[in-house]
Enzyme design. Structure first.
Site, PDB file in Angstrom:
ATOM      1  N   SER A  44      50.052  -2.650 129.518  1.00 15.64           N
ATOM      2  CA  SER A  44      50.485  -3.903 128.739  1.00 15.64           C
ATOM      3  C   SER A  44      51.652  -4.730 130.035  1.00 15.64           C
ATOM      4  O   SER A  44      51.663  -5.737 129.808  1.00 15.64           O
ATOM      5  CB  SER A  44      51.244  -3.698 127.411  1.00 15.64           C
ATOM      6  OG  SER A  44      50.227  -3.254 126.694  1.00 15.64           O
ATOM      7  N   ASP A 175      57.645   2.408 142.196  1.00 13.69           N
ATOM      8  CA  ASP A 175      59.193   2.423 142.170  1.00 13.69           C
ATOM      9  C   ASP A 175      60.099   3.605 141.815  1.00 13.69           C
ATOM     10  O   ASP A 175      60.743   3.710 142.147  1.00 13.69           O
ATOM     11  CB  ASP A 175      59.578   1.265 141.478  1.00 13.69           C
ATOM     12  CG  ASP A 175      59.265   1.027 139.992  1.00 13.69           C
ATOM     13  OD1 ASP A 175      58.325   1.212 139.736  1.00 13.69           O
ATOM     14  OD2 ASP A 175      60.220   0.981 139.126  1.00 13.69           O
ATOM     15  N   SER A 548      24.135  23.633  99.124  1.00 17.53           N
ATOM     16  CA  SER A 548      24.148  22.081  99.821  1.00 17.53           C
ATOM     17  C   SER A 548      25.337  21.278  99.512  1.00 17.53           C
ATOM     18  O   SER A 548      25.551  20.455  98.857  1.00 17.53           O
ATOM     19  CB  SER A 548      22.996  21.377  99.167  1.00 17.53           C
ATOM     20  OG  SER A 548      22.717  21.505  97.949  1.00 17.53           O
TER      21      SER A 548
END
Length: 639
Positions: A44, A175, A548
């Site tokens: 971003s 940096d 089931s």
């Protein structure tokens, strides 16, 4: 008059300049790209830097961001937080991460851009895939301190699967490592070595600092050792080579446009290729040939339509076309198959289970699909093919799919629009997976349905009964088999033709190769449902006594037979009662940890929501409950 002529000349010149500028603006071209990578790699912030340095931020936006940057929990100190130009959700600003896909438009004198800021958090991988599906180029960020992470590799795999062939590798936060060239070279080499099997056409490593602006739009004064382009410079010049316009014409019909009695057309968006009025086209799957009469849009008729145009086609001949059909040119028909091989990215927290039914949506086509087999899973760390039975959240695998009806498609590599699909959970309507079609399976075209002279109605008529499935479901020890056995005895005495499929008995033969994991349980029920369907086709009353445990598989079994031929019977016995009975000693073993994946203990049971019958064994005897079922069969004229 002289003054007037000068003014007129000036106006003419201004109009010409404006017209020339508009033409130049159109010729700049548009690049759709996304930023992706692991969480907190600075995606971003990078987009915010691009917008800020390109002077595309309004003054009120900038003031709002400056104000937000001074909030107490800010990590930027006194610096402006450029990520706030993109992260619009409150939760994103609070947590400092991207959650949803954010799209931003900006332009330079050389190109126009639409950028998708996609989330890096593993929980939101589905959003990253959604953003990537609409892009032509990827900017993959890596935190220079962290290097290549698992999520970095996962995002690279997704880019490759979705057909994005060129990426920029933005090694960010340089940096924070003092602009170290050796670290940059190490990360670049690590990623390029990993990505070789992914088949990218080009990978361009660029060292950047999104926070400080180094090598984003302007060359860095701190990295004299780097001689490549800035990120923006690369975005302005990269050729992504979109080829969809040159491909065969594909027009998926979205809806029938009939505003009044004198107009009828089919509307949609051209997925590939070009079309002109007067050309012959074929409507699939019917194969009817017609000629295009008009290409209608909201702004008037077109002389030609191409990839991406939203249009309505009218035909010179009368023809019945509807949503889900595809219009093509005669010489380039799409593939048609009801079984496919496809790569799938699984999104859901609940694992993918082969044999379970999902809704498949491919363009405007919809069908019921089952993952019939998982061929392999992709290990995103080393790209190895790994054996497995299921796909977990965010895993990628090659699967075989079987559909209830044939789909028209192109391989994803040829046409992403007609070669992609999503899978939808049939109960929650949540999108659980995205897929890319590889090819149709050969057996889908070689195996044909054999028509029989004697059908279900004839077989049932000979027996004087209506065939159906009586599906008994409930916990182990609930009394399913006891009631079903008692009922079959009563039906036999009445001269009815029956058969009983019991869970334990079937596992001695048909399903002896299956265990008790969720995936094996799903396959267990799928096979039994297929067997029950054959018994119904034979004209029998078949009793199925299985735990089931999953609603999805019981629904699948119901859909395999005709309307009114499936009767779900919930043997409603509380867990404590079943455990007290424990006729086979299974609960005792499960509690002791000797049995894994035991329903009711460490594996879930999903109770029926609307069963035809609810039998409470704690309140009655098996004989009386069997009589209740018999009364229901009489009411339905089964016996």
């Amino acid at each position: 008059m002289a003054r007037l002529s000068v003014v007129e000349g000036t106006n003419d010149s201004a109009s010409e300049r404006l017209a020339a500028r508009l033409v130049a603006d159109e010729d700049r071209g548009l690049l759709r790209f996304l930023t992706c990578g692991s969480v907190d790699d600075g995606k971003s912030t990078l987009i915010g830097r691009l917008l800020y340095d390109s002077q595309l931020v309004f003054e009120d936006q900038l003031k709002n961001v400056e104000r937000e940057s001074k909030r107490p929990n800010s990590t930027r100190g006194t610096e402006i937080d450029l990520s706030l130009l993109v992260d619009g959700l409150q939760a994103e600003r609070e947590q400092g991460i991207t959650i949803d896909v954010a799209y931003r438009y900006f332009s330079t004198p050389r190109r126009k851009f639409i950028v998708a800021d996609t989330p890096g958090h593993v929980q939101y991988t589905r959003n990253m895939a959604t953003g990537a599906s609409n892009c032509d180029f990827g900017v993959l960020l890596i935190d220079a301190r962290q290097g290549v992470l698992t999520q970095t590799r996962r995002h690279a795999c997704i880019l490759s699967l979705l057909g994005i062939k060129k990426v920029a590798l933005a090694v960010n936060k340089m940096d924070l490592i003092d602009f170290d060239q050796e670290r940059f070279d190490e990360i670049s080499e690590d990623f390029v070595t990993f990505a070789v099997p992914l088949g990218f056409d080009s990978i361009t490593p660029i060292p950047v600092s999104a926070l400080k602006g180094d090598n984003v739009t302007m060359p860095s004064a701190h990295m004299h050792w780097y001689h490549g382009p800035t990120l923006l410079g690369h975005l302005e010049t990269v050729d992504v080579g979109r080829k969809s316009v040159e491909g065969p014409f594909r027009f998926p019909v979205q809806w029938v446009n009939r505003p009044h009695l004198d107009f009828r057309g089919v509307s949609g968006t051209v997925a590939c290729g070009r079309i002109k009025p007067g050309e012959e086209v074929v409507i699939h799957p019917s194969g009817k040939r017609v000629h295009v009469a008009r290409i209608v849009t909201a702004d008037g008729d077109l002389d030609e339509a191409q990839d991406g145009d939203a249009i309505t086609l009218t035909f010179a001949e009368e023809v019945d076309a509807s949503r889900g059909e595809i219009v093509t040119t005669p010489e380039a028909a799409p593939s048609v198959a009801d079984q496919l091989a496809a790569k799938i990215i699984w999104f859901d927290e609940e694992e993918m289970l082969p044999g379970r039914s999902y809704t498949i949506r491919c363009g405007t086509q919809t069908a019921t699909a089952t993952v019939s087999a998982l061929k392999y899973k992709l290990n995103v760390d080393n790209l190895d093919h790994v054996a497995g039975k299921t796909l977990e959240m965010n895993e990628v695998g090659l699967c075989n799919l079987s559909m209830t009806k044939p789909l028209m498609f192109d391989p994803y590599g040829d046409n992403p629009e007609t070669g992609s699909f999503i899978l939808i959970d049939r109960f929650t309507n949540a999108t659980v997976a995205a897929g890319m079609i590889e090819f149709g399976l050969r057996r889908a075209t070689n195996v044909k349905w054999q028509e029989l002279f004697v059908d279900k109605g004839a077989r049932a008529g000979l027996k004087g009964q209506k065939p159906c499935v009586l599906w008994f479901t409930g916990l182990s020890g609930s009394g399913k088999s006891t009631i079903a056995n008692t009922l079959e005895k009563r039906l036999h005495a009445l001269g009815r033709h029956t058969y009983m499929l019991d869970g334990d008995n079937v596992r001695h033969g048909l399903n002896k190769d299956l265990g008790f994991t969720d995936a094996d349980r799903v396959e267990n029920i799928r096979r039994v449902a297929e067997a029950a369907r054959l018994f119904v086709d034979a004209g029998l009353i078949v009793m199925v006594s299985f735990i089931s445990p999953f609603r999805s598989e019981r629904r699948m079994a119901r859909e395999m037979v005709g309307e009114g031929e499936f009767i779900e019977i919930f043997v409603d016995t509380p867990l404590d009662v079943c455990e007290a009975r424990d006729p086979k000693g299974l609960y005792r073993k499960a509690r002791a940890g000797l049995i894994q994946n035991f329903t009711g203990i460490d594996s879930s049971y999903e109770e029926p929501e609307n069963p035809e019958l609810d039998l409470r064994t704690s309140e009655s005897t098996p004989e009386l409950l069997a009589e209740r079922v018999l009364e229901e069969l009489r009411r339905r004229n089964v016996v």
